[in-house]
Design a protein around this motif. Structure first.
Motif, PDB file in Angstrom:
ATOM      1  N   ASN A   6      -7.502 -26.639   4.848  1.00 28.45           N
ATOM      2  CA  ASN A   6      -8.466 -26.426   3.775  1.00 28.45           C
ATOM      3  C   ASN A   6      -9.111 -25.050   3.874  1.00 28.45           C
ATOM      4  N   LEU A   7      -8.438 -24.121   4.523  1.00 33.85           N
ATOM      5  CA  LEU A   7      -8.933 -22.762   4.683  1.00 33.85           C
ATOM      6  C   LEU A   7      -7.992 -21.794   3.974  1.00 33.85           C
ATOM      7  N   SER A   8      -8.549 -20.981   3.074  1.00 32.80           N
ATOM      8  CA  SER A   8      -7.754 -19.928   2.436  1.00 32.80           C
ATOM      9  C   SER A   8      -7.802 -18.665   3.286  1.00 32.80           C
ATOM     10  N   ALA A  44       1.017 -18.840   8.333  1.00 37.96           N
ATOM     11  CA  ALA A  44       1.190 -20.141   8.974  1.00 37.96           C
ATOM     12  C   ALA A  44       0.015 -21.067   8.683  1.00 37.96           C
ATOM     13  N   ILE A  45      -1.106 -20.506   8.250  1.00 38.13           N
ATOM     14  CA  ILE A  45      -2.287 -21.303   7.904  1.00 38.13           C
ATOM     15  C   ILE A  45      -2.328 -21.571   6.409  1.00 38.13           C
ATOM     16  N   ASN A  46      -2.152 -20.513   5.629  1.00 34.11           N
ATOM     17  CA  ASN A  46      -2.154 -20.634   4.177  1.00 34.11           C
ATOM     18  C   ASN A  46      -1.585 -19.343   3.589  1.00 34.11           C
ATOM     19  N   THR A  47      -1.048 -19.414   2.384  1.00 33.49           N
ATOM     20  CA  THR A  47      -0.503 -18.212   1.749  1.00 33.49           C
ATOM     21  C   THR A  47      -1.614 -17.190   1.555  1.00 33.49           C
ATOM     22  N   PRO A  48      -1.508 -16.012   2.172  1.00 34.51           N
ATOM     23  CA  PRO A  48      -2.597 -15.042   2.074  1.00 34.51           C
ATOM     24  C   PRO A  48      -2.792 -14.505   0.655  1.00 34.51           C
ATOM     25  N   ILE A  49      -4.030 -14.170   0.370  1.00 31.53           N
ATOM     26  CA  ILE A  49      -4.390 -13.445  -0.845  1.00 31.53           C
ATOM     27  C   ILE A  49      -4.662 -12.006  -0.424  1.00 31.53           C
ATOM     28  N   ILE A  50      -3.928 -11.063  -0.971  1.00 31.50           N
ATOM     29  CA  ILE A  50      -4.129  -9.652  -0.642  1.00 31.50           C
ATOM     30  C   ILE A  50      -5.015  -9.021  -1.705  1.00 31.50           C
ATOM     31  N   SER A  51      -6.082  -8.404  -1.263  1.00 31.09           N
ATOM     32  CA  SER A  51      -6.954  -7.662  -2.172  1.00 31.09           C
ATOM     33  C   SER A  51      -6.561  -6.189  -2.143  1.00 31.09           C
ATOM     34  N   LYS A  64      -0.234 -13.793  -2.874  1.00 31.16           N
ATOM     35  CA  LYS A  64      -0.959 -13.497  -4.102  1.00 31.16           C
ATOM     36  C   LYS A  64      -1.607 -12.124  -3.939  1.00 31.16           C
ATOM     37  N   VAL A  65      -1.707 -11.371  -5.022  1.00 30.13           N
ATOM     38  CA  VAL A  65      -2.380 -10.078  -4.965  1.00 30.13           C
ATOM     39  C   VAL A  65      -3.450 -10.044  -6.048  1.00 30.13           C
ATOM     40  N   GLY A  78     -13.535  -6.555  -2.496  1.00 36.74           N
ATOM     41  CA  GLY A  78     -12.371  -7.292  -2.039  1.00 36.74           C
ATOM     42  C   GLY A  78     -12.717  -8.714  -1.660  1.00 36.74           C
ATOM     43  N   ILE A  79     -13.836  -8.893  -0.971  1.00 41.74           N
ATOM     44  CA  ILE A  79     -14.288 -10.241  -0.608  1.00 41.74           C
ATOM     45  C   ILE A  79     -14.564 -11.052  -1.866  1.00 41.74           C
ATOM     46  N   ARG A  80     -15.201 -10.432  -2.845  1.00 44.14           N
ATOM     47  CA  ARG A  80     -15.483 -11.134  -4.106  1.00 44.14           C
ATOM     48  C   ARG A  80     -14.190 -11.600  -4.766  1.00 44.14           C
ATOM     49  N   GLN A  81     -13.198 -10.732  -4.818  1.00 44.01           N
ATOM     50  CA  GLN A  81     -11.955 -11.071  -5.497  1.00 44.01           C
ATOM     51  C   GLN A  81     -11.204 -12.208  -4.803  1.00 44.01           C
ATOM     52  N   VAL A  82     -11.145 -12.201  -3.472  1.00 46.46           N
ATOM     53  CA  VAL A  82     -10.412 -13.271  -2.790  1.00 46.46           C
ATOM     54  C   VAL A  82     -11.179 -14.588  -2.866  1.00 46.46           C
ATOM     55  N   LEU A  83     -12.512 -14.531  -2.890  1.00 44.01           N
ATOM     56  CA  LEU A  83     -13.287 -15.764  -3.057  1.00 44.01           C
ATOM     57  C   LEU A  83     -13.062 -16.369  -4.446  1.00 44.01           C
ATOM     58  N   ILE A  84     -12.984 -15.519  -5.461  1.00 43.97           N
ATOM     59  CA  ILE A  84     -12.716 -16.003  -6.816  1.00 43.97           C
ATOM     60  C   ILE A  84     -11.346 -16.677  -6.882  1.00 43.97           C
ATOM     61  N   GLU A  85     -10.348 -16.074  -6.233  1.00 47.07           N
ATOM     62  CA  GLU A  85      -8.962 -16.549  -6.317  1.00 47.07           C
ATOM     63  C   GLU A  85      -8.690 -17.755  -5.421  1.00 47.07           C
ATOM     64  N   ALA A  86      -9.467 -17.917  -4.360  1.00 47.48           N
ATOM     65  CA  ALA A  86      -9.176 -18.940  -3.350  1.00 47.48           C
ATOM     66  C   ALA A  86      -9.268 -20.353  -3.919  1.00 47.48           C
TER      67      ALA A  86
END
Length: 353
Positions: A6-8, A44-51, A64-65, A78-86
């Motif tokens: 449950n961790l992005s 290995a934990i979750n598909t990363p989101i790249i900002s 995801k980008v 960058g933190i804002r964008q990955v939180l929105i997408e997560a």
């Protein structure tokens, strides 16, 4: 510690890299870019989101980008964008210039998640690491408010959030795990030992070239180790020695040591990577030169001698050393141009501009 699904994961790859002079996320460490290593490790934990600051750089990665809406305001966007997408309530965020982050560290940090905090940050004993942290999506309104007010420093998030500091000194993790690469000197230190192969067919002069390169590295103040690939499996202790007698008697491993050196002859298969790690642990050389290994993943100086074999057969080439003229897609040097070959190797590893 049990993995948390449950961790992005967010990797911040934006930034101008002004001190480095090139994109830090694409720097190579152990024949792999930092961003590729992070996406593989944390995937290995979750598909990363790249900002990313802009399009066209990271789309090739299996991630995801997301892209900055507010430009030039630093990692807070960058933190804002990955939180929105997560998709999950919590997101582990790291910078793309932190090549030693491991999934084990992230899983350890995730064990602290509770309803008591919205932000979990590593402290390495000297400073907090807000780009090695877990953020809750509940922080989005706070982050957007800070951006609207022109307050872009990450301390604004940390000081206004319910923040838990995780002291690295009380964990099993070395401080290196949160080290980032900001300058060329830090990059060079991070990639040591420089590991490359001198490859080519038998009787092309590999050993002689390696001897001369060893001298060049030593003159530059760098320590060198070598590993040779023997395709004939004829190497063993000298007949008549005690260790030879032990091996003939049937032992699987025989060693000898003095006050200044040791040798170990073991009858088992191993990988060159295992030997490299052993050498790194024992003597920490600046450079490891492999002899042979034509089909390996390592960067190579290939020797081409037309009377032995007329063309290049290796990939991932630093350069070619040849006795003859040769057309190739990489730099080509005469086998006797040791200075040119040496400078090409140094340039490949970023030791010179």
């Amino acid at each position: 510690m049990k993995q948390r699904n449950n961790l992005s994961i967010g990797i911040l790859a934006g930034g101008k890299s002004s001190r480095m002079g090139q994109n830090k996320a694409l720097l190579q460490i152990n024949n792999e870019s930092i961003i590729k290593r992070l996406t593989r490790e944390l995937g290995a934990i979750n598909t990363p989101i790249i900002s990313a600051a802009e399009k066209g750089v990271y789309e090739e990665f299996s991630s995801k980008v997301v892209y900055d809406q507010h430009s030039d305001i630093g990692p807070i966007e960058g933190i804002r964008q990955v939180l929105i997408e997560a998709d999950n309530d919590y997101v582990f965020v790291c910078a793309a210039d932190m090549p030693f982050i491991t999934k084990e560290l992230v899983e350890y940090m995730s064990g602290y998640i509770s309803s008591d905090y919205d932000c979990y940050i590593i402290h390495d004993g000297k400073r907090m690491q807000p780009l090695c942290a877990i953020y809750s999506k509940k922080l989005l309104p706070l982050i957007e408010d800070l951006i609207a007010k022109g307050q872009y420093k990450l301390y604004g998030i940390i000081s206004n959030a319910r923040t838990k500091y995780i002291d690295l000194d009380y964990t099993v993790f070395d401080a290196k795990v949160v080290k980032n690469i900001n300058t060329k000197d830090e990059y060079i230190e991070a990639i040591k030992p420089l590991c490359f192969a001198v490859s080519g067919y038998k009787n092309t002069g590999k050993t002689g070239l390696i001897e001369k390169l060893i001298n060049e590295f030593i003159k530059d103040g760098l320590s060198v180790a070598t590993i040779k690939h023997d395709g004939h499996d004829v190497w063993e202790d000298v007949e008549g020695t005690d260790t030879y007698r032990f091996l003939k008697a049937g032992v699987v491993s025989s060693g000898a040591l003095t006050d200044s050196r040791f040798v170990l002859n073991t009858k088992c298969q191993t990988q060159v990577e295992t030997l490299i790690e052993r050498i790194k642990s024992d003597v920490s050389p600046d450079v490891i030169i492999l002899e042979g290994f034509k089909k390996s993943k390592f960067p190579k100086v290939e020797i081409v001698k037309k009377e032995v074999h007329p063309e290049s057969v290796c990939d991932n080439l630093i350069c070619i050393a040849t006795y003859d003229s040769l057309d190739a897609d990489c730099d080509v040097y005469n086998i006797n141009d040791i200075s040119g070959i040496f400078l090409c190797i140094k340039k490949y590893w970023g030791l010179i501009d």
